[in-house]
Design an enzyme around this catalytic site. Structure first.
Site, mmCIF file in Angstrom:
data_model
loop_
_atom_site.group_PDB
_atom_site.id
_atom_site.type_symbol
_atom_site.label_atom_id
_atom_site.label_comp_id
_atom_site.label_asym_id
_atom_site.label_seq_id
_atom_site.Cartn_x
_atom_site.Cartn_y
_atom_site.Cartn_z
ATOM 1 N N GLU A 125 43.848 36.502 65.345
ATOM 2 C CA GLU A 125 45.003 37.035 66.069
ATOM 3 C C GLU A 125 44.789 38.465 66.548
ATOM 4 O O GLU A 125 45.736 39.155 66.901
ATOM 5 C CB GLU A 125 46.280 36.937 65.222
ATOM 6 C CG GLU A 125 46.631 35.528 64.808
ATOM 7 C CD GLU A 125 46.827 34.587 65.981
ATOM 8 O OE1 GLU A 125 47.238 35.057 67.050
ATOM 9 O OE2 GLU A 125 46.555 33.375 65.830
ATOM 10 N N ASP A 216 42.149 31.428 73.242
ATOM 11 C CA ASP A 216 42.193 30.127 72.588
ATOM 12 C C ASP A 216 41.568 29.042 73.443
ATOM 13 O O ASP A 216 41.892 28.890 74.630
ATOM 14 C CB ASP A 216 43.643 29.740 72.283
ATOM 15 C CG ASP A 216 44.333 30.730 71.361
ATOM 16 O OD1 ASP A 216 43.617 31.532 70.735
ATOM 17 O OD2 ASP A 216 45.569 30.698 71.280
#
Length: 719
Positions: A125, A216
Site C-alpha cells: 500500500e 495493481d
C-alpha cells in the site's frame, strides 16, 4: 543526448489471506493469466512483477503451470521478480523483528521455488515511514517503489521525478522509485496513445529519464469493467504494440536494469505517507468531507497546481483510531508476536516456532486493517481469517508453554489504551474484557474452530455515505477507475444507513424506556437511560482451583436513580461454557425498570438455511438474518453448520429476547453494498426489585464446536 526515456512497468498482484477460493480463481482467469498470455509474444518488452505471498502460494498449489511460464520469462530476462513481506502486511504496524522476518521469509521462498533472490521489494500500500529504511535494507532489499506523491509531499516538483532517489536512515541506504500518478490514472483507463504522448514529452524535456508505473495487476481485468476493456476490446495489445513501435526511444526496463544503467537523481528524505487516496481514507469521515469539498472548490483555481501537493490527508496508523476494531486486531497480533519472541528467546523447538510464526505472519496481512475503495475491514471473512491465524498461534504457544489445559485469569494493557484489560482463558476459549469500557467483552475466541465471536464491526459514518444518500448515478463515458465509480449493488441502500452509538460487543448493559420495542432498539431510536454501557467498572479477579472469575462493579445511575450493578464472569477448567451473573442493587421499590444485556455474535452470516436460530426445545426459528421478538423464554440458540458451532444462551428466569442482524452500507471496488456484520441478541426484562432493592439473573452461554480444527500445517518458511 537523443530523446529517449526508460519505462519501468511494475505490476503488483495480490489476494489477501482469507479471500474466497472463487475470488482467487476469478482473478487468475480475468487478470493474471490473460495478462501473461498477451505479454509473452512481445519479446522487446520487460516488466517487474510482484506477486504477494498469499497469491503465490495459491498459484503454486492450483496453477503451477502459470509459475512455470513465469519462470521461463525470468530466465529469458523479461520478468524481474520483485520481493516483499511474505503475507503483505503494512510494515509500519509491525515490530522490527517481523518486518525483517516477513521480507526474508518471502525471499527464501522465491529462491527455493523460482530460483531467484530478489533485490527489490513491493511496499504494501506504499505506506512509508523513514524508519523502515534500515529494516528493509537489513532484510536484503536494495530498492522499492513508492508514489510520486511521497516526493511531492516533501516539496519536490514533478519535473524532478525523472529517476530513482536514495533515502537514508541510520546510515542504511535504499533506492526508491517514484511511481507516476499520471501513469497510474492513464493505464489502462485512457487510450494507449495518451501514455505514449506523455512519455514522448518527457523524452524530449528530460532525455534518459526513468519513469515508473507501479500499480495493481487486478486493474488489468479484475476491476469492474476492465476485462472487456483491456482484453476483449484490445487495450493491452494496443498498449504493447505502441511500446514496441516506439522502442527506439521508449525502452521498457526492469527496476534492476534501471539501477544498473542510470545514476540516482539525488537524495531524498520522505515524509510519512502513502498514495494520495490512502491518506484521505485514513482521515475521520468529517475531515474527509471537508478535504473533498475544499479540493473541488479549488480545482479550477490557477494556484491549485502549486498547492495540491501540500494539501495532504492523514496518517495510516490512525486507522487504529478511526476503527477501534483495527486496533483490536493489531493489539491481538502484537500480543502473539511478543509471546513468540519470548518463546524463541527461551529456546523452544525451532520447527514448532516456525509454524507459529507462519500463523502470526498470516495474521498480519494488511487488507482488513483499513478501509478505502476496497472493502477491507468491512469484509467479515477477511477479519475472521486474521483472527483464525492469531488464535491458532496463541493456542500453539500455550501448548509449548504447557499452559493450554489450565484455566487462567490475567490483567494487562492488552489493547494499548493505558488501561487494564482482563484475559480469561482455558483450553476451549479465551475471553477478553475491558473494565474501562462498560465492562464489555470485546473478544471471545473459540479455540475449537479458531473463531472470534466478537470480530464485529460498529456502524459509523463514512464520507462516501453522502454519495449513497444522493442516490445511484452513472459517470458514463470511458472505463472509470474504482476511485470514481458510483454503483449500487442493492436497491434502497440509502434507507439502510444506520449508525451505532456504541461498539457492537457483548456484556453491554442497557436501560431503556419501558415502552422500547425491537424496532426502536434495532434502529437505535431508543434513548439510553443508564450510564453503564461505556463508563468504567471496578474490576477484581478471583482464582479458584478449577475456575476463574472477573467481577465487575459500577455505582452508576439509570433515569438519575443511583444503582449498583455487579456482573461476575466465570470460566471453568475444561468447559466450553461461560457464565455471567448479574446483581442490581439499590433499585427503587415499586418502580419497574427496563434492563437489557446486549450480546453480539460475528461470523454467523445470514441468508443460508444451515445458519439458524432455535428455541430451547430445538425448534428452528428461522435464518440468522431474521428479526426475533420473543417473550417469556429461557433462552435462544444460534447454529452455523458450515462453521460447525452451536451457541446456546440460557437465562435462569423468564426473559424477553430481541434478535436482529447488524448490517453496514459500505464501499467496495464493485460498488456500494449491504454487508452482514453480526447477529445481536438482547435478553431484556422489566425488572422489579425485591424487598431489599435487589434483582439478579444468571446468563449461561454454552458453545459447542462440532468441526474442531486440528493444528493446521501450512507451507511455512523458516526465517
Amino acid at each position: 543526448m537523443s530523446p529517449h526515456v526508460h519505462l519501468c512497468l511494475v505490476l503488483h498482484n495480490h489476494q489477501p489471506i482469507g479471500n474466497f477460493d472463487g475470488v482467487f480463481e476469478q482473478a487468475y482467469q480475468d487478470s493474471y493469466l490473460p495478462f501473461l498470455e498477451v505479454f509473452e509474444p512481445y519479446d522487446a518488452l520487460n516488466i517487474s512483477l510482484h506477486t504477494s505471498g498469499p497469491l503465490m502460494l495459491w498459484l503454486a498449489e492450483r496453477h503451477p503451470e502459470y509459475l512455470d511460464r513465469v519462470r521461463l520469462l525470468v530466465e529469458a530476462g523479461r520478468i524481474e521478480i520483485v520481493g516483499g513481506p511474505q503475507y503483505e502486511p503494512i510494515l509500519t504496524m509491525l515490530p522490527r523483528r517481523d518486518r525483517v522476518g516477513q521480507i526474508q521469509s518471502y525471499s527464501s521462498w522465491l529462491q527455493r521455488n523460482l530460483g531467484v533472490t530478489p533485490s527489490g521489494m513491493w511496499m504494501p500500500e506504499r505506506v512509508w515511514e523513514s524508519g523502515l529504511t534500515a529494516d528493509v535494507a537489513a532484510a536484503g532489499m536494495r530498492y522499492t517503489v513508492l508514489d510520486d506523491y511521497h516526493f511531492k509531499s516533501a516539496g519536490m516538483a514533478e519535473e524532478e521525478l525523472r529517476s530513482y532517489f536514495v533515502v537514508e536512515d541510520q546510515g542504511q541506504l535504499l533506492r526508491v522509485f517514484p511511481g507516476s500518478e499520471q501513469l497510474r490514472y492513464t493505464i489502462p483507463f485512457r487510450p494507449a496513445h495518451e501514455t505514449i504522448d506523455y512519455l514522448r514529452g518527457i523524452a524530449h524535456s528530460n532525455p534518459g529519464a526513468v519513469m515508473t508505473f507501479g500499480d495493481d495487476g487486478e486493474k488489468f481485468g479484475t476491476w469492474p469493467d476492465t476485462k472487456s476493456h483491456v482484453y476483449d476490446e484490445g487495450w493491452l495489445r494496443s498498449f504493447f504494440d505502441a511500446l514496441t513501435e516506439n522502442q527506439e526511444w521508449l525502452h521498457t526496463v526492469t527496476l534492476a536494469e534501471s539501477i544498473q544503467s542510470a545514476a540516482p537523481a539525488g537524495k531524498a528524505y520522505l515524509p510519512d505517507c502513502s498514495y494520495r487516496e490512502m491518506t484521505v481514507w485514513s482521515l475521520p469521515a468529517e475531515s474527509q468531507e471537508i478535504l473533498d469539498d475544499v479540493s473541488h472548490a479549488m480545482e479550477n483555481d490557477e494556484r491549485w497546481g502549486h498547492l495540491e501537493s501540500f494539501v495532504r490527508g492523514g496518517f495510516w496508523r490512525n486507522f487504529k483510531v478511526k476503527y477501534e476494531e483495527t486496533n483490536e486486531m493489531y493489539a491481538r497480533m502484537m500480543h502473539v508476536s511478543d509471546r513468540l519472541a519470548k518463546a524463541e528467546a527461551s529456546g523452544h523447538d525451532a520447527g514448532e516456532l516456525a509454524e507459529i510464526r507462519d500463523h502470526l505472519y498470516r495474521g498480519q496481512c494488511n487488507c482488513p486493517y483499513w478501509h478505502g475503495a476496497f472493502g477491507g475491514i468491512y469484509l467479515p471473512h477477511l477479519r475472521n481469517a486474521i483472527y483464525e491465524h492469531l488464535i491458532q498461534a496463541d493456542t500453539l504457544l500455550q501448548e509449548i508453554e504447557g499452559t493450554l489445559n489450565t484455566v487462567s485469569a490475567t490483567a494487562g494493557d492488552y489493547d494499548y489504551d493505558g488501561q487494564q484489560e482482563i484475559r480469561l482463558s482455558n483450553e476451549s476459549m479465551v475471553a477478553w474484557i475491558d473494565p474501562a469500557q462498560g465492562g464489555r467483552m470485546y473478544e471471545w475466541d473459540l479455540r475449537g474452530i479458531n473463531h472470534n465471536l466478537l470480530a464485529t464491526l460498529q456502524r459509523r459514518p463514512e464520507a462516501y455515505h453522502r454519495k449513497v444518500l444522493a442516490g445511484p448515478n452513472s459517470a458514463g463515458g470511458d472505463v472509470a477507475s474504482i476511485h470514481d465509480r458510483v454503483v449500487f449493488k442493492q436497491e434502497g441502500l440509502d434507507q439502510m444507513i444506520q449508525y451505532d452509538r456504541y461498539a457492537r460487543k457483548s456484556l453491554m448493559d442497557h436501560f431503556f424506556d419501558n415502552e422500547a420495542t425491537l424496532e426502536s432498539v434495532s434502529r437505535g431510536e431508543s434513548p439510553e437511560r443508564g450510564d453503564f454501557v461505556e463508563l468504567p467498572f471496578e474490576a477484581k479477579l478471583r482464582r479458584g482451583s478449577d475456575r476463574v472469575q472477573a467481577q465487575l462493579r459500577r455505582d452508576g445511575n439509570a433515569w438519575g436513580i443511583p444503582i449498583t450493578l455487579t456482573k461476575a464472569v466465570t470460566l471453568q477448567e475444561g468447559s466450553g461454557n461461560l457464565s455471567v451473573t448479574y446483581l442490581l442493587e439499590n433499585l427503587p421499590p415499586a418502580s419497574p425498570l427496563h434492563f437489557a444485556v446486549e450480546w453480539n455474535f460475528a461470523g454467523l452470516p445470514s441468508g443460508a438455511d444451515d445458519r439458524y436460530f432455535s428455541d430451547v426445545d430445538g425448534n428452528q426459528l428461522g435464518q440468522l438474518g431474521e428479526r426475533l421478538d420473543l417473550t417469556d423464554v429461557r433462552g435462544l440458540s444460534l447454529s452455523d453448520r458450515w462453521l460447525g458451532v452451536d451457541i446456546d444462551l440460557r437465562t435462569d428466569r423468564d426473559s424477553g429476547v430481541w434478535a436482529f442482524p447488524v448490517e453496514t452500507v459500505s464501499q467496495s471496488e464493485a460498488g456500494f453494498e449491504l454487508v452482514h456484520q453480526s447477529v445481536c441478541v438482547m435478553p431484556h426484562w422489566i425488572i422489579t426489585a425485591d424487598a431489599e432493592g435487589r434483582w439478579a439473573v444468571t446468563i449461561d452461554i454454552a458453545t459447542r464446536c462440532e468441526n474442531a480444527i486440528e493444528v493446521q500445517q501450512h507451507d511455512h518458511v523458516n526465517v
